[in-house]
Design a protein around this motif. Structure first.
Motif, short mmCIF file in Angstrom:
data_model
loop_
_atom_site.label_atom_id
_atom_site.label_comp_id
_atom_site.label_asym_id
_atom_site.label_seq_id
_atom_site.Cartn_x
_atom_site.Cartn_y
_atom_site.Cartn_z
N ASP A 41 -1.66 10.51 -14.26
CA ASP A 41 -1.47 10.61 -12.82
C ASP A 41 -1.54 9.24 -12.15
OD1 ASP A 41 -1.32 12.33 -10.33
OD2 ASP A 41 -3.21 11.29 -9.96
N THR A 42 -2.48 8.42 -12.61
CA THR A 42 -2.63 7.08 -12.06
C THR A 42 -1.38 6.24 -12.30
OG1 THR A 42 -5.04 7.11 -12.31
CG2 THR A 42 -3.98 4.95 -12.16
N VAL A 43 -0.85 6.33 -13.52
CA VAL A 43 0.34 5.54 -13.88
C VAL A 43 1.54 5.97 -13.05
CG1 VAL A 43 2.01 5.08 -15.71
CG2 VAL A 43 -0.44 4.98 -16.20
N VAL A 44 1.81 7.28 -13.00
CA VAL A 44 3.00 7.76 -12.30
C VAL A 44 2.88 7.52 -10.79
CG1 VAL A 44 4.41 9.79 -11.77
CG2 VAL A 44 3.53 9.44 -14.09
N THR A 45 1.69 7.73 -10.25
CA THR A 45 1.48 7.47 -8.82
C THR A 45 1.73 6.00 -8.50
OG1 THR A 45 -0.12 9.28 -8.62
CG2 THR A 45 -0.18 7.56 -6.94
N GLY A 46 1.24 5.13 -9.37
CA GLY A 46 1.44 3.69 -9.17
C GLY A 46 2.91 3.30 -9.24
N ILE A 47 3.64 3.90 -10.16
CA ILE A 47 5.08 3.62 -10.28
C ILE A 47 5.82 4.08 -9.03
CG2 ILE A 47 7.18 4.18 -11.57
CD1 ILE A 47 5.38 4.47 -14.08
N GLU A 48 5.47 5.27 -8.54
CA GLU A 48 6.14 5.79 -7.35
C GLU A 48 5.83 4.92 -6.13
OE1 GLU A 48 6.39 9.78 -4.53
OE2 GLU A 48 5.58 9.94 -6.57
N GLU A 49 4.59 4.50 -5.98
CA GLU A 49 4.22 3.65 -4.84
C GLU A 49 5.00 2.34 -4.87
OE1 GLU A 49 0.03 3.28 -5.21
OE2 GLU A 49 -0.41 5.18 -4.20
N ALA A 50 5.11 1.75 -6.06
CA ALA A 50 5.87 0.51 -6.19
C ALA A 50 7.34 0.74 -5.87
CB ALA A 50 5.71 -0.05 -7.60
N ALA A 51 7.89 1.85 -6.36
CA ALA A 51 9.30 2.16 -6.12
C ALA A 51 9.59 2.32 -4.64
CB ALA A 51 9.69 3.43 -6.88
N ARG A 52 8.70 2.98 -3.92
CA ARG A 52 8.92 3.19 -2.49
C ARG A 52 8.87 1.86 -1.73
NH1 ARG A 52 9.63 8.24 -1.43
NH2 ARG A 52 8.70 9.87 -2.72
N ALA A 53 7.99 0.98 -2.17
CA ALA A 53 7.92 -0.33 -1.52
C ALA A 53 9.19 -1.13 -1.76
CB ALA A 53 6.70 -1.10 -2.03
N TYR A 54 9.69 -1.11 -3.00
CA TYR A 54 10.92 -1.84 -3.31
C TYR A 54 12.10 -1.23 -2.55
CZ TYR A 54 8.27 -3.72 -7.26
OH TYR A 54 7.34 -4.33 -8.03
N ALA A 55 12.15 0.10 -2.47
CA ALA A 55 13.26 0.76 -1.77
C ALA A 55 13.26 0.39 -0.29
CB ALA A 55 13.15 2.27 -1.95
N GLU A 56 12.08 0.36 0.31
CA GLU A 56 11.99 0.03 1.74
C GLU A 56 12.48 -1.39 2.00
OE1 GLU A 56 8.70 0.04 5.37
OE2 GLU A 56 8.12 0.68 3.34
N GLU A 57 12.15 -2.31 1.10
CA GLU A 57 12.58 -3.71 1.25
C GLU A 57 14.09 -3.83 1.30
OE1 GLU A 57 10.99 -6.02 -1.90
OE2 GLU A 57 8.88 -5.74 -1.29
N GLN A 58 14.79 -2.96 0.54
CA GLN A 58 16.24 -3.04 0.43
C GLN A 58 16.97 -2.06 1.35
OE1 GLN A 58 17.66 -5.40 -1.30
NE2 GLN A 58 15.71 -6.14 -2.13
#
Length: 401
Positions: free
Chosen positions: A285-302
């Motif tokens: 859960d920690t790994v997948v949550t961390g990946i999703e949080e990072a993905a959302r941040a990258y998506a927002e930047e672009q």
């Protein structure tokens, strides 16, 4: 047996196997299984979910000892993942007959359908349906990359999709299920053992990441004006690797779909599928949550929208301790016998699906490179023979009690 099965579904270019559910290659594998059962005078059954069963003795007596695995493959998969367990099951029966073993319980060999999930995106469909872990309604909604539904594929192969569903009566016949499988890793190679016993299957799941941007011309659109979903996707792939490494887990983006998929076009949609596994649910859960949080941040930047869909998630599977310990005792030759390695695995299996319904266990055969889901997948002949002998010992020990 191995020579007969070897060419079925093998791609001449890659050398890998494309034995996908309800295709011609799958039909050839099923015909091979039926032929092997017939040669040995076994009673062949095909259940409501398309799984094949071959019986020695009357399964209606109950408390049967069953072994087997699957014959389908991942795209361009290897020859051993799945088929080794089915071939070894028939070979173990031959060995028991050569020993003139006296079995007090029915013995079954099974070929579970669509274990890899290569066509419809969900693993272990045959065993999930039988165990009630997948409903008929859910199964009917499964669709392949060409838009063909599972019911349509089953009908084309000559099976009735309206019949699929839980099969408690058939599974109620089973007193113990033991699946032999090539190891997907190098634990046995590192210890020098030919055969091991499984302890548990790591929790694992699949998540779909949909990055939605704006299609545009690759040659005329300024970089500053682009909403390119490929950029946050690429950053997310790297983030997944970092998060998994730090947690002692694994995370892989192994499949991607791009629209409009033109060389001279900025994509409008990048869809990637994440496979992640860990030793315990909290870490996963920690790994997948961390990946999703990072993905959302990258998506927002672009300036890209992100949707994340959990397509499947399987909890940790602890194999039946009493059965596991009995198998270790049989293979160890008693308290004073040699040690039999007990190891966990990050790969899912039909045995894991059945474990919530019947006592289930697994044997692993050494894989010298650890490579799996690849044409390079391999196990030495001597190790495969050792696996057959071990499986025969286990079946004899369990069936004569």
């Amino acid at each position: 047996m191995w020579r007969d099965l070897h060419p079925v579904g093998r791609h001449p270019g890659s050398g890998g196997y494309r034995r996908f559910a309800w295709t011609g290659a799958d039909a050839e594998c099923r015909a091979w299984f039926a032929e092997q059962a017939g040669r040995r005078g076994l009673a062949l059954e095909v259940d409501r979910n398309g799984n094949q069963w071959a019986w020695l003795g009357d399964p209606a007596r109950g408390d049967a000892v069953v072994t087997g695995s699957h014959l389908d493959s991942v795209p361009d998969g290897g020859a051993f993942d799945g088929p080794l367990g089915v071939v070894s099951a028939f070979a173990a029966l031959d060995e028991l007959r050569a020993r003139d073993a006296r079995l007090a319980k029915p013995l079954g060999i099974v070929n579970f359908g669509d274990e890899e999930g290569a066509r419809f995106g969900l693993a272990c469909v045959g065993s999930r349906l039988s165990a009630g872990r997948l409903t008929a309604e859910q199964a009917h909604r499964l669709t392949d990359a060409d838009g063909i539904t599972l019911p349509r594929a089953m009908e084309a192969a000559g099976y009735d999709p309206e019949a699929v569903g839980p099969d408690p009566e058939r599974l109620g016949r089973i007193g113990a299920f033991v699946e032999l499988h090539v190891e997907q890793g190098r634990a046995l190679d590192l210890t020098g053992d030919r055969v091991g016993v499984a302890s548990a299957i790591w929790p694992h799941g699949r998540w779909r990441f949909d990055f939605r941007g704006e299609a545009n011309h690759a040659g005329t659109t300024r970089l500053a004006d682009r909403r390119d979903p490929m950029l946050p996707y690429a950053e997310t792939v790297l983030a997944a690797r970092r998060r998994a490494r730090l947690a002692g887990a694994v995370a892989t983006f192994g499949r991607i779909s791009v629209e409009p998929n033109g060389v001279n076009a900025v994509p409008s949609l990048v869809r990637g599928w994440l496979d992640s596994r860990a030793a315990d649910p909290a870490t996963l859960d920690t790994v997948v949550t961390g990946i999703e949080e990072a993905a959302r941040a990258y998506a927002e930047e672009q300036g890209v929208r992100l949707d994340v869909v959990r397509e499947s998630c399987t909890p940790v599977v602890e194999f039946d301790h009493a059965l596991r310990n009995e198998i270790a005792r049989i293979l160890g030759g008693g308290a004073a016998g040699p040690r039999v390695p007990v190891l966990g695995t990050g790969a899912g299996h039909d045995a894991g699906i059945l474990s919530g319904t019947v006592p289930a266990a697994m044997l692993f055969v050494r894989n010298p490179t650890g490579v799996s889901h690849s044409p390079a997948e391999h196990a030495a002949e001597d190790d495969c023979v050792a696996g057959v002998t071990a499986l025969a010992d286990v079946l004899e020990g369990l069936a004569r009690r």
